[in-house]
Design an enzyme around this catalytic site. Structure first.
Site, mmCIF file in Angstrom:
data_model
loop_
_atom_site.group_PDB
_atom_site.id
_atom_site.type_symbol
_atom_site.label_atom_id
_atom_site.label_comp_id
_atom_site.label_asym_id
_atom_site.label_seq_id
_atom_site.Cartn_x
_atom_site.Cartn_y
_atom_site.Cartn_z
ATOM 1 N N ARG A 56 0.823 -1.216 0.000
ATOM 2 C CA ARG A 56 0.000 0.000 0.000
ATOM 3 C C ARG A 56 0.855 1.262 0.000
ATOM 4 O O ARG A 56 0.569 2.212 -0.732
ATOM 5 C CB ARG A 56 -0.957 0.000 1.192
ATOM 6 N N ASN A 64 -5.990 -2.860 3.058
ATOM 7 C CA ASN A 64 -5.930 -4.299 3.259
ATOM 8 C C ASN A 64 -7.332 -4.826 3.506
ATOM 9 O O ASN A 64 -8.140 -4.173 4.169
ATOM 10 C CB ASN A 64 -5.054 -4.646 4.464
#
Length: 91
Positions: free
Chosen positions: A21, A39
């Protein structure tokens, strides 16, 4: 003029705990793409990204590989209508 659009991607494999990320955010900012990455409980990463079509293509190509320590098994993509986001956030 390049068309602006958004995409939603789901990335599975070894994609959590490998800076996926944060790396996506860094590249998105370089490409002037807005949106977010988060997530999911099932181990995948979900990415929602908006920007110029050519920049999204470059971003999607990267999402299919991910950062150095990631292993991407599957990366799905859905193109969506343009939404105006200001930044790219890690959720």
């Amino acid at each position: 003029m390049t068309k602006e659009l958004c995409m939603r991607c789901y990335i599975s494999g070894r994609v959590q705990g490998v800076w996926f990320r944060a790396s996506a955010k860094k590249l998105a900012e370089q490409l002037m793409i807005s949106g977010w990455a988060r997530n999911l409980a099932d181990g995948r990463v979900e990415v929602f990204a908006c920007g110029k079509e050519d920049k999204l293509e470059e971003f999607y190509t990267w999402l299919q590989k991910g950062p150095l320590n990631a292993r991407v098994d599957v990366c799905t993509r859905e193109n969506l209508p343009w939404e105006d986001y200001i930044s790219f956030d890690v959720l």
